[in-house]
Write a protein that holds these residues in place. Structure first.
Motif: not given
Length: 266
Positions: A29-31, A143-149, A212-217, A225-235
Motif C-alpha cells: 500500500g505504501i509503494r 544482502e537484504m538479510l544483512s541489513r536487518l540490524r 508501524v503506522a507512524l513510520l508508514s506515514d 526512506k522506504q528502506a527503513e520501512l523494509h528494515k522495520m518490517f523485517g525486524i
C-alpha cells in the motif's frame, strides 16, 4: 487422534503465516500510494486470522477429553508440536515476503478497479492465477538479510512484540492445558483463552500498531526512506518468529498460572 493434531498444526501454521504476511499488504500500500486500501485489507486479514485462532480450542477439545481418560497420551508433546506450526508458518512468511509484496501490489491495484472484495477474491483465487504466482516468486536475498540490524528501531518495541506474540501464540493452548491440569475447573480454564488473546490483541494495538503506522506515514510523506520501512518490517517479523519460539517456554508456566487463578476464583 494423530490426524486431529496435524489438522490443528496446519491451521496454526496458516494463521501465523497469514498474519505475518499482513505486513506485505501494508508495504504494498505504501509503494502504490494506496495505504488506506491496504490498511482495509490488512484489517480483514488480521481479524480473520485472530478469530481463526480460537478454532484451536474447538479442534483440540476432543483431544483433551481423550487425554483425561488415557494417561499414555503425550499431551504436552502434542501441544509443543502445534507451537512448532506457529514458528514454521512465521518462517514461511518471512521467506515468501518479497513475493507477497509483489502479489499484494497487484491485488490492491485490482481492488481499486473492481471495487469489491468478494469480486476480487473470485477473480484472484483461480487455478491460472495461482499458477502465475510461481513466475514472480522470489526469496529474500542475503544482502537484504544483512541489513536487518536493530539500530534505529526501539529495542523495547521488539521485546514487546516478541512477548505479546508469545502470549498470543500460546494463549489458547495454555488455557486448554490448564483445563487438563485442573479438571474440576476445566470449563473456567478453557474459557480464559478468549480473555488472554483479547489482552494480547489490545497490547498489539496499543504498543505495536501505532509505531508501524507512524513510520508508514513518514515513508508516505518522504520523511523516511522506504528502506527503513523494509528494515522495520523485517525486524518485526523476526521478533514475531522469536515470539513463537518463546511460546514453547510459556506453555506449561502459562497453564499453571491459569490453573492457579481459576483455583482461587472458583
Amino acid at each position: 487422534m494423530i490426524g486431529s493434531v496435524w489438522l490443528v498444526f496446519a491451521l496454526t501454521l496458516i494463521i501465523h503465516g497469514v498474519e505475518t504476511l499482513s505486513y506485505a499488504v501494508r508495504l504494498a500500500g505504501i509503494r502504490t500510494g494506496k495505504l488506506a486500501v491496504a490498511l482495509s485489507l490488512t484489517g480483514i486479514i488480521v481479524l480473520i486470522s485472530r478469530t481463526s485462532n480460537m478454532l484451536q480450542g474447538t479442534l483440540f477439545g476432543n483431544l483433551i477429553d481423550k487425554a483425561k481418560h488415557d494417561p499414555d497420551i503425550a499431551l504436552g508433546f502434542q501441544f509443543h508440536l502445534i507451537l512448532i506450526g506457529a514458528s514454521v508458518g512465521t518462517l514461511v512468511a518471512l521467506l515468501v515476503f518479497p513475493t507477497m509484496v509483489f502479489v499484494a501490489t497487484r491485488l490492491i491495484a485490482r481492488l481499486e478497479v473492481v471495487g469489491s472484495l468478494p469480486i476480487l477474491i473470485r477473480e484472484s483465487v483461480t487455478i491460472d492465477k495461482l499458477k502465475s504466482v510461481k513466475r514472480v516468486f522470489r526469496l529474500p536475498r542475503l544482502e537484504m538479510l544483512s541489513r536487518l540490524r536493530v539500530g534505529g528501531i526501539p529495542k523495547r518495541l521488539l521485546l514487546m512484540n516478541t512477548l505479546v506474540t508469545g502470549i498470543y501464540t500460546v494463549g489458547v493452548l495454555s488455557a486448554l492445558y490448564a483445563s487438563y491440569l485442573v479438571p474440576e475447573n476445566a470449563t473456567s480454564a478453557a474459557q480464559s483463552s478468549g480473555l488472554i488473546n483479547g489482552i494480547a490483541t489490545i497490547l498489539l494495538t496499543i504498543f505495536i500498531d501505532p509505531r508501524v503506522a507512524l513510520l508508514s506515514d513518514k515513508a508516505m510523506s518522504g520523511k523516511v526512506k522506504q528502506a527503513e520501512l523494509h528494515k522495520m518490517f523485517g525486524i518485526l517479523m523476526l521478533s514475531r518468529l522469536a515470539g513463537t519460539l518463546l511460546a514453547q517456554l510459556l506453555l506449561l508456566p502459562g497453564a499453571k498460572v491459569i490453573a492457579f487463578i481459576c483455583g482461587l476464583l472458583f
